[in-house]
Design a protein around this motif. Structure first.
Motif, PDB file in Angstrom:
ATOM      1  N   UNK A 177      -0.739  -3.842 -11.239  1.00 12.08           N
ATOM      2  CA  UNK A 177      -0.906  -5.217 -11.724  1.00 12.08           C
ATOM      3  C   UNK A 177       0.029  -6.163 -10.991  1.00 12.08           C
ATOM      4  N   UNK A 178       1.249  -5.725 -10.754  1.00 10.80           N
ATOM      5  CA  UNK A 178       2.221  -6.550 -10.043  1.00 10.80           C
ATOM      6  C   UNK A 178       1.788  -6.796  -8.605  1.00 10.80           C
ATOM      7  N   UNK A 179       1.343  -5.753  -7.938  1.00  5.89           N
ATOM      8  CA  UNK A 179       0.963  -5.864  -6.530  1.00  5.89           C
ATOM      9  C   UNK A 179      -0.261  -6.753  -6.354  1.00  5.89           C
ATOM     10  N   UNK A 180      -1.258  -6.571  -7.217  1.00  4.32           N
ATOM     11  CA  UNK A 180      -2.512  -7.296  -7.047  1.00  4.32           C
ATOM     12  C   UNK A 180      -2.495  -8.677  -7.685  1.00  4.32           C
ATOM     13  N   UNK A 181      -1.585  -8.885  -8.649  1.00  6.59           N
ATOM     14  CA  UNK A 181      -1.580 -10.149  -9.367  1.00  6.59           C
ATOM     15  C   UNK A 181      -2.587 -10.197 -10.497  1.00  6.59           C
ATOM     16  N   UNK A 182      -3.179  -9.060 -10.847  1.00  6.50           N
ATOM     17  CA  UNK A 182      -4.162  -8.987 -11.925  1.00  6.50           C
ATOM     18  C   UNK A 182      -3.602  -8.167 -13.079  1.00  6.50           C
ATOM     19  N   UNK A 183      -3.407  -8.790 -14.235  1.00  3.65           N
ATOM     20  CA  UNK A 183      -2.994  -8.057 -15.427  1.00  3.65           C
ATOM     21  C   UNK A 183      -4.226  -7.438 -16.102  1.00  3.65           C
ATOM     22  N   UNK A 184      -4.030  -6.306 -16.762  1.00  2.73           N
ATOM     23  CA  UNK A 184      -5.132  -5.724 -17.539  1.00  2.73           C
ATOM     24  C   UNK A 184      -5.278  -6.511 -18.835  1.00  2.73           C
ATOM     25  N   UNK A 240       0.824  -1.208   0.000  1.00  3.92           N
ATOM     26  CA  UNK A 240       0.000   0.000   0.000  1.00  3.92           C
ATOM     27  C   UNK A 240       0.859   1.259   0.000  1.00  3.92           C
ATOM     28  N   UNK A 241       1.934   1.242   0.780  1.00  2.48           N
ATOM     29  CA  UNK A 241       2.809   2.417   0.828  1.00  2.48           C
ATOM     30  C   UNK A 241       3.468   2.656  -0.524  1.00  2.48           C
ATOM     31  N   UNK A 242       3.891   1.596  -1.160  1.00  4.85           N
ATOM     32  CA  UNK A 242       4.540   1.784  -2.463  1.00  4.85           C
ATOM     33  C   UNK A 242       3.534   2.275  -3.503  1.00  4.85           C
ATOM     34  N   UNK A 243       2.317   1.752  -3.447  1.00  8.96           N
ATOM     35  CA  UNK A 243       1.290   2.209  -4.379  1.00  8.96           C
ATOM     36  C   UNK A 243       0.934   3.665  -4.103  1.00  8.96           C
TER      37      UNK A 243
END
Length: 525
Positions: free
Chosen positions: A286-293, A39-42
């Motif tokens: 995308x990297x943090x959540x594991x979901x690609x667009x 969260x901090x990095x985002x």
């Protein structure tokens, strides 16, 4: 008439305030979760992108949510830091006020449902009780900050007369921003325009506040509805990176911002977003959540500026404007560059990571990432930026996970039962296990379950390639479900089975974060 706002001063009539809710509404998406480090990095990336208001979370939801909002308020400079609270929840508002207190610029965003359907079945409250809650909640919020936003949940399906009464009450009680969400994505653009025009014309004091739009994408109209709201006098738009959010998601920040920039002839407004940083922020999420667009996603999808048709290619070669209404560079796209190899040193590696948007990385994390880079460079002919991003994220983004992958040795073939020898670090202690399975991936996952027992069910296993070629890294996505909560994890490696182990471990760590988070119940009388 000009509007004077506690955090923005006299608002430029041409300025659109970008309210980003990636870390709050976006994180409520099924399968999405972030730990404090992520969260901090985002939040840092969103601040660098130039968002005006950063909704950091829902502090009452859990101790972890409070901690993340408080940490963001203490460390992130630039945007207004906002915490969410239920209008009728005195503890909610106090908790939000406490969480945002360290921020240089802060806001409490309180909400309550106002539609007949929500009041009857969700809140079980009479309209007059809801109206009194609006007065009490906003009055209390002003004790913590001069910047208070109030939202009429399910506002697009609210009776117009009652909506006007609630908005008037909120303004009198001290709200400085009024948000009318299309909570379930039901409205059409003409509905949104009519609602905001009505409020600005009918509600006393409407000229003194900023109106805000928060549109969901259930009918695929979130961005169109947001543009309609701007044309109807809205000066704050609520959105998320990649359009993430509950169900079908929210209005996508990148689409709104680039629509305003590209069609300035028809949309004569501006935002403070530094558009060349859009793609980097999208990829980080995308990297943090594991979901690609999806590949055809506007602005940030990998096909957004790809041209396969011969006619299109011919036109672009002659003049890019024939088929490109914006330049790829304007949102951060560049050609993949071949700049790192097995002879590259630590200093060059660190500089490259800075260029990719990683900022300062701790020595231990840098050493681990550099070790993996050297190993990758020995195995791959070509190391692309995407290769570096994939491997570094395993080390940098997941350095605070409870479970960490250490090593894997797999024995498989057509004549023997697959066998996996796995070593993980769990809460700082190295542990190992040996397991068999129907295949090498199944054996590996069985070994993980032996080391860290859990009841999660595997719902998705997907393999893709980070770059091109037979020596490309595999990017594996694993989706786990436990008690109705879903998480996605990703892992990358030139060995598909190792990538699978990393992805499963990543998903497990996200599941541990999800276990600790419980959404508050709907406000009731």
């Amino acid at each position: 008439m000009t509007i004077s706002h506690p955090n923005f001063g006299v608002l430029d009539p041409d300025r659109i305030i970008i309210f980003d809710t990636t870390l709050r509404d976006g994180e409520q998406s099924p399968g999405f979760s972030m730990n404090l480090t992520e969260k901090l990095r985002m939040a840092e990336a969103l601040a660098e992108l130039g968002v005006d208001v950063l909704e950091a979370g829902f502090p009452i939801a859990s101790p972890g949510d409070f901690e993340s909002v408080d940490a963001i308020a203490r460390t992130i400079k630039g945007p207004v830091i906002c915490g969410l609270a239920r209008t009728g929840g005195r503890d909610d508002i106090a908790r939000a006020g406490e969480a945002i207190r360290p921020a240089e610029r802060r806001r409490i965003h309180n909400f309550i449902s106002t539609s007949p359907l929500h009041m009857k079945y969700k809140l079980r409250m009479e309209p007059e009780t809801v109206l009194q809650a609006v007065i009490d909640g906003n009055t209390l919020a002003r004790n913590y900050t001069d910047d208070v936003e109030w939202s009429a949940e399910d506002g697009s399906r609210t009776d117009p007369d009652f909506l006007c009464r609630c908005v008037e009450a909120a303004i009198k009680a001290g709200a400085t921003t009024i948000n009318i969400p299309d909570t379930v994505g039901y409205a059409l653009p003409e509905d949104i325009a009519r609602i905001f025009t009505m409020l600005r014309e009918r509600v006393p004091g409407a000229e003194k506040v900023i109106f805000s739009a928060h549109n969901h994408n259930d009918l695929g109209l979130a961005v169109a509805n947001t543009i309609a709201a701007i044309r109807a006098g809205v000066r704050q738009v609520e959105c998320t990176i990649n359009g993430i959010g509950e169900r079908a998601g929210n209005a996508a920040l990148e689409e709104i911002v680039m629509a305003i920039r590209t069609r300035h002839d028809a949309l004569a407004w501006r935002s403070a977003i530094e558009t060349p940083k859009i793609l980097r922020t999208s990829k980080l999420l995308s990297t943090i959540t594991g979901f690609d667009v999806q590949p055809n996603k506007a602005i940030v999808g990998r096909n957004a500026f790809a041209h396969e048709s011969g006619i299109h290619q011919d036109g672009v070669l002659k003049n890019a404007a024939t088929y490109e209404i914006m330049t790829p560079e304007s949102v951060g796209w560049t050609k993949s560059s071949l700049v790192m190899g097995k002879h590259s040193g630590r200093a060059a590696f660190r500089d490259k990571l800075r260029a990719l948007g990683y900022g300062e990385i701790g020595d231990n994390q840098l050493n681990d990432a550099f070790r993996r880079f050297k190993d990758l460079a020995d195995r791959k002919k070509v190391v692309y930026d995407d290769d570096l991003i994939a491997l570094v994220d395993d080390e940098v983004m997941r350095g605070h996970d409870r479970i960490r992958f250490l090593s894997l040795d797999v024995h498989t073939g057509s004549k023997a039962k697959p066998r996996a020898e796995l070593e993980l670090e769990i809460d700082g202690a190295a542990q190992s296990a040996v397991a068999t399975g129907d295949g090498p991936v199944d054996a590996t996952f069985n070994a993980i379950r032996d080391l860290f027992a859990h009841d999660a069910v595997l719902r998705l296993y997907s393999v893709g390639a980070v770059t091109e070629g037979t020596d490309a890294q595999a990017r594996v996505t694993v989706r786990l479900e436990e008690n109705g909560k879903m998480v996605d994890g990703q892992g990358a490696d030139t060995d598909t089975i190792v990538a699978s182990a990393r992805a499963y471990v990543h998903a497990l760590n996200k599941l541990l974060v999800k276990r600790a988070r419980t959404a508050p119940e709907a406000l009731s009388a």
